[in-house]
Design a protein around this motif. Structure first.
Motif, PDB file in Angstrom:
ATOM      1  N   VAL A 154       0.835  -1.209   0.000  1.00  0.00           N
ATOM      2  CA  VAL A 154       0.000   0.000   0.000  1.00  0.00           C
ATOM      3  C   VAL A 154       0.868   1.256   0.000  1.00  0.00           C
ATOM      4  O   VAL A 154       0.556   2.243  -0.688  1.00  0.00           O
ATOM      5  N   THR A 155       1.966   1.235   0.744  1.00  0.00           N
ATOM      6  CA  THR A 155       2.787   2.441   0.912  1.00  0.00           C
ATOM      7  C   THR A 155       3.981   2.499  -0.029  1.00  0.00           C
ATOM      8  O   THR A 155       4.730   3.483  -0.009  1.00  0.00           O
ATOM      9  N   ALA A 156       4.176   1.479  -0.861  1.00  0.00           N
ATOM     10  CA  ALA A 156       5.347   1.445  -1.744  1.00  0.00           C
ATOM     11  C   ALA A 156       5.348   2.609  -2.731  1.00  0.00           C
ATOM     12  O   ALA A 156       4.302   2.993  -3.261  1.00  0.00           O
ATOM     13  N   ASP A 157       6.528   3.175  -2.966  1.00  0.00           N
ATOM     14  CA  ASP A 157       6.686   4.252  -3.945  1.00  0.00           C
ATOM     15  C   ASP A 157       6.816   3.633  -5.330  1.00  0.00           C
ATOM     16  O   ASP A 157       7.810   2.967  -5.627  1.00  0.00           O
ATOM     17  N   LEU A 158       5.832   3.857  -6.173  1.00  0.00           N
ATOM     18  CA  LEU A 158       5.820   3.241  -7.501  1.00  0.00           C
ATOM     19  C   LEU A 158       6.127   4.240  -8.619  1.00  0.00           C
ATOM     20  O   LEU A 158       5.840   3.970  -9.783  1.00  0.00           O
ATOM     21  N   LYS A 159       6.722   5.348  -8.270  1.00  0.00           N
ATOM     22  CA  LYS A 159       7.080   6.331  -9.294  1.00  0.00           C
ATOM     23  C   LYS A 159       8.285   5.834 -10.086  1.00  0.00           C
ATOM     24  O   LYS A 159       9.417   5.838  -9.605  1.00  0.00           O
ATOM     25  N   MET A 160       7.999   5.371 -11.305  1.00  0.00           N
ATOM     26  CA  MET A 160       9.048   4.834 -12.166  1.00  0.00           C
ATOM     27  C   MET A 160       8.857   5.328 -13.600  1.00  0.00           C
ATOM     28  O   MET A 160       8.758   4.541 -14.549  1.00  0.00           O
ATOM     29  N   GLY A 161       8.738   6.624 -13.751  1.00  0.00           N
ATOM     30  CA  GLY A 161       8.621   7.208 -15.079  1.00  0.00           C
ATOM     31  C   GLY A 161       7.364   6.764 -15.806  1.00  0.00           C
ATOM     32  O   GLY A 161       6.258   6.786 -15.258  1.00  0.00           O
ATOM     33  N   ASN A 162       7.539   6.294 -17.056  1.00  0.00           N
ATOM     34  CA  ASN A 162       6.374   5.894 -17.856  1.00  0.00           C
ATOM     35  C   ASN A 162       5.755   4.577 -17.392  1.00  0.00           C
ATOM     36  O   ASN A 162       4.721   4.165 -17.908  1.00  0.00           O
ATOM     37  N   LEU A 163       6.379   3.909 -16.433  1.00  0.00           N
ATOM     38  CA  LEU A 163       5.811   2.667 -15.893  1.00  0.00           C
ATOM     39  C   LEU A 163       4.825   2.944 -14.757  1.00  0.00           C
ATOM     40  O   LEU A 163       4.065   2.057 -14.368  1.00  0.00           O
ATOM     41  N   THR A 164       4.858   4.161 -14.240  1.00  0.00           N
ATOM     42  CA  THR A 164       4.105   4.483 -13.026  1.00  0.00           C
ATOM     43  C   THR A 164       2.607   4.186 -13.137  1.00  0.00           C
ATOM     44  O   THR A 164       2.032   3.528 -12.264  1.00  0.00           O
ATOM     45  N   LYS A 165       1.965   4.642 -14.204  1.00  0.00           N
ATOM     46  CA  LYS A 165       0.515   4.465 -14.340  1.00  0.00           C
ATOM     47  C   LYS A 165       0.129   2.988 -14.335  1.00  0.00           C
ATOM     48  O   LYS A 165      -0.808   2.581 -13.634  1.00  0.00           O
ATOM     49  N   GLY A 166       0.854   2.172 -15.113  1.00  0.00           N
ATOM     50  CA  GLY A 166       0.552   0.741 -15.155  1.00  0.00           C
ATOM     51  C   GLY A 166       0.746   0.083 -13.807  1.00  0.00           C
ATOM     52  O   GLY A 166      -0.062  -0.763 -13.387  1.00  0.00           O
ATOM     53  N   LEU A 167       1.800   0.463 -13.090  1.00  0.00           N
ATOM     54  CA  LEU A 167       2.067  -0.100 -11.762  1.00  0.00           C
ATOM     55  C   LEU A 167       0.970   0.281 -10.781  1.00  0.00           C
ATOM     56  O   LEU A 167       0.547  -0.539  -9.952  1.00  0.00           O
ATOM     57  N   GLU A 168       0.498   1.522 -10.864  1.00  0.00           N
ATOM     58  CA  GLU A 168      -0.579   1.975  -9.971  1.00  0.00           C
ATOM     59  C   GLU A 168      -1.873   1.203 -10.236  1.00  0.00           C
ATOM     60  O   GLU A 168      -2.589   0.825  -9.298  1.00  0.00           O
ATOM     61  N   ILE A 169      -2.177   0.969 -11.506  1.00  0.00           N
ATOM     62  CA  ILE A 169      -3.378   0.202 -11.855  1.00  0.00           C
ATOM     63  C   ILE A 169      -3.267  -1.219 -11.309  1.00  0.00           C
ATOM     64  O   ILE A 169      -4.201  -1.749 -10.693  1.00  0.00           O
ATOM     65  N   THR A 170      -2.100  -1.838 -11.510  1.00  0.00           N
ATOM     66  CA  THR A 170      -1.894  -3.215 -11.054  1.00  0.00           C
ATOM     67  C   THR A 170      -1.979  -3.306  -9.538  1.00  0.00           C
ATOM     68  O   THR A 170      -2.580  -4.242  -8.996  1.00  0.00           O
ATOM     69  N   ARG A 171      -1.390  -2.337  -8.831  1.00  0.00           N
ATOM     70  CA  ARG A 171      -1.474  -2.353  -7.360  1.00  0.00           C
ATOM     71  C   ARG A 171      -2.935  -2.310  -6.913  1.00  0.00           C
ATOM     72  O   ARG A 171      -3.342  -3.040  -6.005  1.00  0.00           O
ATOM     73  N   LYS A 172      -3.717  -1.452  -7.553  1.00  0.00           N
ATOM     74  CA  LYS A 172      -5.138  -1.317  -7.204  1.00  0.00           C
ATOM     75  C   LYS A 172      -5.884  -2.642  -7.430  1.00  0.00           C
ATOM     76  O   LYS A 172      -6.647  -3.091  -6.570  1.00  0.00           O
ATOM     77  N   LEU A 173      -5.648  -3.276  -8.588  1.00  0.00           N
ATOM     78  CA  LEU A 173      -6.298  -4.549  -8.900  1.00  0.00           C
ATOM     79  C   LEU A 173      -5.883  -5.635  -7.915  1.00  0.00           C
ATOM     80  O   LEU A 173      -6.715  -6.413  -7.428  1.00  0.00           O
ATOM     81  N   PHE A 174      -4.590  -5.688  -7.633  1.00  0.00           N
ATOM     82  CA  PHE A 174      -4.045  -6.714  -6.737  1.00  0.00           C
ATOM     83  C   PHE A 174      -4.608  -6.569  -5.330  1.00  0.00           C
ATOM     84  O   PHE A 174      -5.061  -7.550  -4.714  1.00  0.00           O
ATOM     85  N   LEU A 175      -4.599  -5.351  -4.794  1.00  0.00           N
ATOM     86  CA  LEU A 175      -5.105  -5.129  -3.443  1.00  0.00           C
ATOM     87  C   LEU A 175      -6.599  -5.406  -3.357  1.00  0.00           C
ATOM     88  O   LEU A 175      -7.087  -5.957  -2.359  1.00  0.00           O
ATOM     89  N   PHE A 176      -7.337  -5.057  -4.410  1.00  0.00           N
ATOM     90  CA  PHE A 176      -8.781  -5.328  -4.409  1.00  0.00           C
ATOM     91  C   PHE A 176      -9.026  -6.831  -4.337  1.00  0.00           C
ATOM     92  O   PHE A 176      -9.947  -7.282  -3.655  1.00  0.00           O
ATOM     93  N   SER A 177      -8.194  -7.609  -5.011  1.00  0.00           N
ATOM     94  CA  SER A 177      -8.311  -9.066  -4.945  1.00  0.00           C
ATOM     95  C   SER A 177      -7.946  -9.574  -3.554  1.00  0.00           C
ATOM     96  O   SER A 177      -8.580 -10.504  -3.037  1.00  0.00           O
ATOM     97  N   CYS A 178      -6.937  -8.974  -2.934  1.00  0.00           N
ATOM     98  CA  CYS A 178      -6.566  -9.348  -1.565  1.00  0.00           C
ATOM     99  C   CYS A 178      -7.720  -9.121  -0.593  1.00  0.00           C
ATOM    100  O   CYS A 178      -7.915  -9.883   0.365  1.00  0.00           O
ATOM    101  N   TYR A 179      -8.505  -8.077  -0.827  1.00  0.00           N
ATOM    102  CA  TYR A 179      -9.590  -7.695   0.078  1.00  0.00           C
ATOM    103  C   TYR A 179     -10.916  -8.380  -0.248  1.00  0.00           C
ATOM    104  O   TYR A 179     -11.847  -8.341   0.564  1.00  0.00           O
ATOM    105  N   THR A 180     -11.021  -8.988  -1.438  1.00  0.00           N
ATOM    106  CA  THR A 180     -12.294  -9.608  -1.837  1.00  0.00           C
ATOM    107  C   THR A 180     -12.166 -11.083  -2.219  1.00  0.00           C
ATOM    108  O   THR A 180     -13.162 -11.798  -2.237  1.00  0.00           O
ATOM    109  N   GLY A 181     -10.960 -11.536  -2.551  1.00  0.00           N
ATOM    110  CA  GLY A 181     -10.765 -12.927  -2.950  1.00  0.00           C
ATOM    111  C   GLY A 181     -11.122 -13.214  -4.395  1.00  0.00           C
ATOM    112  O   GLY A 181     -11.088 -14.372  -4.821  1.00  0.00           O
ATOM    113  N   LEU A 182     -11.453 -12.190  -5.171  1.00  0.00           N
ATOM    114  CA  LEU A 182     -11.817 -12.406  -6.571  1.00  0.00           C
ATOM    115  C   LEU A 182     -10.587 -12.712  -7.415  1.00  0.00           C
ATOM    116  O   LEU A 182      -9.520 -12.142  -7.202  1.00  0.00           O
ATOM    117  N   ARG A 183     -10.747 -13.621  -8.367  1.00  0.00           N
ATOM    118  CA  ARG A 183      -9.675 -13.926  -9.305  1.00  0.00           C
ATOM    119  C   ARG A 183      -9.444 -12.736 -10.236  1.00  0.00           C
ATOM    120  O   ARG A 183     -10.309 -11.867 -10.376  1.00  0.00           O
TER     121      ARG A 183
END
Length: 339
Positions: free
Chosen positions: A174-203
């Motif tokens: 949750v607190t990781a710094d994901l600022k990595m230039g042009n990769l940042t947006k994709g990493l932020e989207i993936t973190r959101k999807l991953f954490l939502f799965s952690c909190y709901t159990g959805l594949r």
């Protein structure tokens, strides 16, 4: 009241789909072979009075196999995705592939390509080989080839699905710094999807397929799982609701997807970077999120029958796989035991 499907209607539909595909293949074969499209020729080919030449193109027959399987409803959307990805990567490796080129060496070389060029892990390679073998088995039945060389190829041992994150790991992500230039947006989207799965159990497939209409009164999710076709109800908590607030649901229509699109391959590649940035030594894949959900529920003494219900398992023995713990949890348990 839902109309009950008639068995005869279903059988007739299956027969018509098969016949349509057979005629389509005949016409396509005639076109590829520069055979004259006369009424007599077409009638003879359909009746089988003219010997049909076997088209040597693997992808031609793969498309026919795929069309029938998906048309008959034998493939879920999740399985369809695996077949499509298999074909995509096989075509990247060998754009033109003939049936007589497929042997054990070809398959071994394709596996090597997946490992070295596409960075596909053991689980992914196992899935690709499973798809390949299913297609070749059908080709043997259809007498397009004499044997299935996949049977001579040893599938790599899949990674054990016993990795999960504890609360401390989740906080790091949750607190990781994901600022990595042009990769940042994709990493932020993936973190959101991953954490939502952690909190709901959805594949992954269900998170990506989640629509606004699946969110009921901002309290729970009701969704039919793509893999199992089972309907599950997952109650939202403060963590999952916080993520949903960033999805701007108010501006979406009922049929709109909740989350931004992100390919599974990209997600798992992102997770490696996220793990590094969060300084987590565990190997992160999207399935780890689902395992985290089940395991944290178990650690918090949630009854196993409820975990089974939340995760949409048909067999409680599958749920028991998630009833594990990490070293830290084991130590805490032993330190509280009074002998």
């Amino acid at each position: 009241m839902k109309k009950k499907r008639c068995v005869k209607d279903s059988l007739l539909k299956n027969i018509l789909i098969k016949e349509e595909n057979r005629i389509y293949n005949i016409l396509l074969s005639m076109e590829n072979g520069d055979e004259p499209f006369t009424l007599e020729n077409v009638k003879n080919r359909i009746k089988g009075t003219v010997e049909e030449k076997i088209n040597p193109d693997f992808y031609y027959h793969f498309d026919g196999y795929f069309k029938i399987k998906f048309g008959l409803g034998e493939l879920s959307d999740g399985t369809k995705y695996h077949y499509e990805l298999f074909k995509k990567q096989l075509k990247e490796y060998k754009p033109k592939l003939f049936l007589n080129e497929i042997n054990t060496k070809f398959i071994d070389d394709f596996v090597y390509y997946l490992k070295t060029e596409k960075n596909v892990g053991n689980s992914g390679i196992g899935t690709r080989l499973k798809c390949f073998s299913a297609v070749l088995n059908k080709f043997v039945v259809d007498e397009l080839i004499s044997y299935n060389p996949c049977k001579n190829v040893t599938r790599p041992k899949e990674n054990k699905r016993d990795t999960f994150l504890n609360q401390a790991d989740l906080k790091k992500i949750v607190t990781a710094d994901l600022k990595m230039g042009n990769l940042t947006k994709g990493l932020e989207i993936t973190r959101k999807l991953f954490l939502f799965s952690c909190y709901t159990g959805l594949r992954y497939s269900d998170v990506m397929n989640l629509k606004k209409e699946n969110i009921v009164d901002n309290q729970k999710i009701k969704i039919t799982m793509l893999k199992t076709k089972e309907e599950v109800t997952v109650y939202l908590n403060d963590y999952s609701l916080k993520i949903l607030k960033t999805a701007n649901l108010a501006s979406k229509k009922d049929k709109d997807f909740v989350f931004e699109r992100r390919e599974n391959v990209s997600v798992n590649r992102d997770l490696k970077l996220i793990g590094m940035r969060a300084k987590i030594k565990k190997h992160l894949t999207f399935h780890v999120a689902r395992h985290t959900f089940g395991s944290i529920l178990a650690i918090n003494k949630t009854p196993i029958n409820l975990i089974k219900e939340f995760m949409g398992h048909k067999d409680i023995r599958v749920t028991q796989i998630y009833m594990n713990s990490d070293e830290e949890t084991s130590k805490k348990v032993m330190n509280t035991v009074i002998f």
